[in-house]
Design a protein around this motif. Sequence first.
Motif, PDB file in Angstrom:
ATOM      1  N   ARG A 148      39.047  31.765  45.070  1.00  9.49           N
ATOM      2  CA  ARG A 148      39.499  30.724  46.000  1.00  9.49           C
ATOM      3  C   ARG A 148      39.848  29.437  45.270  1.00  9.49           C
ATOM      4  O   ARG A 148      40.824  28.760  45.618  1.00  9.49           O
ATOM      5  CB  ARG A 148      38.403  30.456  47.032  1.00  9.49           C
ATOM      6  N   SER A 149      39.068  29.095  44.265  1.00 15.95           N
ATOM      7  CA  SER A 149      39.361  27.873  43.507  1.00 15.95           C
ATOM      8  C   SER A 149      40.681  27.994  42.757  1.00 15.95           C
ATOM      9  O   SER A 149      41.472  27.046  42.703  1.00 15.95           O
ATOM     10  CB  SER A 149      38.224  27.578  42.521  1.00 15.95           C
ATOM     11  N   ILE A 150      40.955  29.175  42.199  1.00 14.06           N
ATOM     12  CA  ILE A 150      42.206  29.370  41.463  1.00 14.06           C
ATOM     13  C   ILE A 150      43.392  29.383  42.419  1.00 14.06           C
ATOM     14  O   ILE A 150      44.480  28.896  42.094  1.00 14.06           O
ATOM     15  CB  ILE A 150      42.127  30.661  40.634  1.00 14.06           C
ATOM     16  N   GLU A 151      43.211  29.942  43.623  1.00 13.67           N
ATOM     17  CA  GLU A 151      44.308  29.999  44.594  1.00 13.67           C
ATOM     18  C   GLU A 151      44.706  28.626  45.112  1.00 13.67           C
ATOM     19  O   GLU A 151      45.771  28.480  45.721  1.00 13.67           O
ATOM     20  CB  GLU A 151      43.910  30.891  45.773  1.00 13.67           C
ATOM     21  N   SER A 152      43.889  27.623  44.904  1.00 13.48           N
ATOM     22  CA  SER A 152      44.256  26.271  45.335  1.00 13.48           C
ATOM     23  C   SER A 152      45.343  25.667  44.465  1.00 13.48           C
ATOM     24  O   SER A 152      45.919  24.638  44.822  1.00 13.48           O
ATOM     25  CB  SER A 152      43.023  25.361  45.316  1.00 13.48           C
ATOM     26  N   ILE A 153      45.653  26.273  43.321  1.00 15.87           N
ATOM     27  CA  ILE A 153      46.765  25.811  42.481  1.00 15.87           C
ATOM     28  C   ILE A 153      48.068  26.141  43.189  1.00 15.87           C
ATOM     29  O   ILE A 153      48.231  27.218  43.762  1.00 15.87           O
ATOM     30  CB  ILE A 153      46.690  26.454  41.088  1.00 15.87           C
ATOM     31  N   ALA A 154      49.028  25.231  43.137  1.00 10.11           N
ATOM     32  CA  ALA A 154      50.256  25.375  43.934  1.00 10.11           C
ATOM     33  C   ALA A 154      51.068  26.592  43.525  1.00 10.11           C
ATOM     34  O   ALA A 154      51.655  27.259  44.374  1.00 10.11           O
ATOM     35  CB  ALA A 154      51.106  24.104  43.799  1.00 10.11           C
ATOM     36  N   ALA A 155      51.127  26.927  42.256  1.00  9.24           N
ATOM     37  CA  ALA A 155      51.966  28.030  41.796  1.00  9.24           C
ATOM     38  C   ALA A 155      51.331  29.390  42.005  1.00  9.24           C
ATOM     39  O   ALA A 155      51.997  30.415  41.823  1.00  9.24           O
ATOM     40  CB  ALA A 155      52.296  27.852  40.312  1.00  9.24           C
ATOM     41  N   VAL A 156      50.061  29.471  42.390  1.00  6.52           N
ATOM     42  CA  VAL A 156      49.333  30.732  42.538  1.00  6.52           C
ATOM     43  C   VAL A 156      49.307  31.122  44.002  1.00  6.52           C
ATOM     44  O   VAL A 156      48.885  30.341  44.865  1.00  6.52           O
ATOM     45  CB  VAL A 156      47.900  30.615  41.985  1.00  6.52           C
ATOM     46  N   SER A 157      49.807  32.329  44.292  1.00  3.40           N
ATOM     47  CA  SER A 157      49.762  32.838  45.663  1.00  3.40           C
ATOM     48  C   SER A 157      48.416  33.484  45.967  1.00  3.40           C
ATOM     49  O   SER A 157      47.813  33.234  47.006  1.00  3.40           O
ATOM     50  CB  SER A 157      50.886  33.851  45.882  1.00  3.40           C
ATOM     51  N   SER A 158      47.946  34.315  45.086  1.00  4.26           N
ATOM     52  CA  SER A 158      46.635  34.944  45.244  1.00  4.26           C
ATOM     53  C   SER A 158      46.079  35.242  43.856  1.00  4.26           C
ATOM     54  O   SER A 158      46.824  35.301  42.870  1.00  4.26           O
ATOM     55  CB  SER A 158      46.735  36.232  46.078  1.00  4.26           C
ATOM     56  N   ALA A 159      44.782  35.430  43.789  1.00  4.10           N
ATOM     57  CA  ALA A 159      44.120  35.662  42.500  1.00  4.10           C
ATOM     58  C   ALA A 159      42.941  36.603  42.704  1.00  4.10           C
ATOM     59  O   ALA A 159      42.336  36.655  43.778  1.00  4.10           O
ATOM     60  CB  ALA A 159      43.648  34.350  41.876  1.00  4.10           C
ATOM     61  N   ARG A 160      42.658  37.355  41.661  1.00  3.66           N
ATOM     62  CA  ARG A 160      41.484  38.233  41.627  1.00  3.66           C
ATOM     63  C   ARG A 160      40.736  37.973  40.324  1.00  3.66           C
ATOM     64  O   ARG A 160      41.337  37.879  39.251  1.00  3.66           O
ATOM     65  CB  ARG A 160      41.890  39.703  41.722  1.00  3.66           C
ATOM     66  N   VAL A 161      39.438  37.857  40.436  1.00  2.79           N
ATOM     67  CA  VAL A 161      38.581  37.552  39.291  1.00  2.79           C
ATOM     68  C   VAL A 161      37.587  38.693  39.113  1.00  2.79           C
ATOM     69  O   VAL A 161      36.964  39.139  40.096  1.00  2.79           O
ATOM     70  CB  VAL A 161      37.837  36.213  39.490  1.00  2.79           C
ATOM     71  N   HIS A 162      37.470  39.161  37.880  1.00  2.00           N
ATOM     72  CA  HIS A 162      36.511  40.211  37.532  1.00  2.00           C
ATOM     73  C   HIS A 162      35.574  39.661  36.457  1.00  2.00           C
ATOM     74  O   HIS A 162      36.034  39.190  35.409  1.00  2.00           O
ATOM     75  CB  HIS A 162      37.228  41.463  37.021  1.00  2.00           C
ATOM     76  N   LEU A 163      34.296  39.737  36.751  1.00  2.00           N
ATOM     77  CA  LEU A 163      33.279  39.256  35.818  1.00  2.00           C
ATOM     78  C   LEU A 163      32.462  40.423  35.296  1.00  2.00           C
ATOM     79  O   LEU A 163      32.099  41.332  36.060  1.00  2.00           O
ATOM     80  CB  LEU A 163      32.354  38.238  36.499  1.00  2.00           C
ATOM     81  N   ALA A 164      32.203  40.393  34.014  1.00  2.00           N
ATOM     82  CA  ALA A 164      31.324  41.377  33.378  1.00  2.00           C
ATOM     83  C   ALA A 164      30.102  40.615  32.875  1.00  2.00           C
ATOM     84  O   ALA A 164      30.140  39.980  31.807  1.00  2.00           O
ATOM     85  CB  ALA A 164      32.037  42.092  32.236  1.00  2.00           C
TER      86      ALA A 164
END
Length: 570
Positions: A148-164
Amino acid sequence: MAAATAEELVDIPQQDTPPPPTFLQTPLGKNFLRGLGIAAVLAVMLGVWMWSQRVEYRVLFANVSDKDGGAITASLDQMAVPYKFSDGGASIMVPEEQVHGVRLKLAAQGLPKGGTVGFELMENQKLGVSQFHEQVNYQRSLEGELARSIESIAAVSSARVHLALPKPSVFVREQQKPTASVLLNLQTGRVIDQAQVNAIVHLLASSVSELPVSNVTVVDQAGNLLSDPDKANNARKLDPNQLKYVEAIQKNIIKQVESLITPLVGPGNVRAEATADIDFAQVDTAAEVYKPNSPPEPQSIRSQQTSEANGPSTANPAGVPGALTNQPPGLATAPLTAAGAPGAAPAVVTGPTRKDTTTNFEVDKTIRYEQRPMGLVKRLTVGVLVNHRRSVDPKTGKVTVTPLTAAQVAQINDLVKEAMGYNKDRGDTLNVTNAAFDGVDKPDVPPATLDWWRDPANLPLAKDIAKYLFVFAVIAFLYFRLLRPMLRPVMTKFDKAHEIPPEPTAEEEEKADEAADAEAQAAAEAQAEAEAESQQDHSYRANLELAKKLAQEDPRIVANVIKAWVGTNE
């Protein structure tokens, strides 16, 4: 007589019995066919009209979650916007002309919210959940919040984060650092620069405990690797900002040169190009220099010390070297007068004054700290091409092209040097050339304009007009050539069946009786006249038959009558 009767019987044609009429030949059948035709024509007209009023649907949102889909459809129902589903319910479609407006209204309501979940997942924890389940929910919540924090950037439509996230260990050798990967789905037609990628990398590194920057990988929807760990370690590599800076300097120099020379030679008669060598190295210099201070250089005394001593001085011992000489002298029994006698006392000698001087001079020392900022211009190279001067004869209109003089070229050269900031010590170069431009002296040809029927901007309007004209032509043809002829007999009978005369008044009845009597009397008179005419006709025909018979029996009488008519006597 019998033979004639037989011939007459032969000549009479035999009349066959007509077949019974079919259902379609009966009045009921004809009316049935007429009704089917009218229904078919009406159906075709209705189908053409519905085709012209058909609404084109476009995708409003695709691949939305069930929760967001329910909220979107509920909002569409409140706004009275028609919608339908496609691709098995994965996409929501609305009328084409309402797509953008509906998207803006839904965005104002915060829809769609997206399928990612955040820390609200931890609010519905059930009793008895295992530790592994809690850890998985925590990781999902952390990934959702970061997305959600990354999607607040204007150029980003959606984002997925994977943590290990590795399991913690008490042994130092078995401890591992966490890693993270980010998949960005950028907006259509948008790009993300390296500064934004670095911001995303540092955002994740600061949000996850013990996550180093080098363990974060960022990829876009096309599979391009956006984060490059080598870029942070390679300071000699140019980034896009530096290239933009060089391009901006070159464009600024070209603009200054052309804007200064254009008033002299006219618009379109000068071309300039510039190349800038920029030093992006950041240098810090510290120097400590010692200079020689021997003559003839001036000297500076730092400190000076002088010592002076006056008094007798003991003579140096004299004698033959050996064991006796090194022994101390014995006791004297009598004054010795002979010098150098064994055991004699040393003589006292009065010495000169002693003076010692120590002088300390300052050593020359220079300490210099120099810091040069990055982005300095190392060298400029500018090339200017000037067209020949044109002169137009006002009488004939002939164009004459003449080259510039050496003085004019030198003047332009000096002006360009001032505009570009020429520095000879820096190694700048400038080349001004006067040559004829190919195609500049040709007559100006106005740009070709497209006809209104070829303009692509008018194609949608032309399509709509053609569609409505086609629909009007088809409906008019069906109505005037098919439906109207079919309805004419039906409407005639309908009008006759519904023509009920109003009840007449007393005066109208009297007038009607009088008109009926007058019509009856006129009919009777007409019948009497017809009978009289028929009688006259009958008498005329009878006389004619008598005359014919008389002419056949006695032609002389007829001849005499004719001679009497013509007035001749034989």
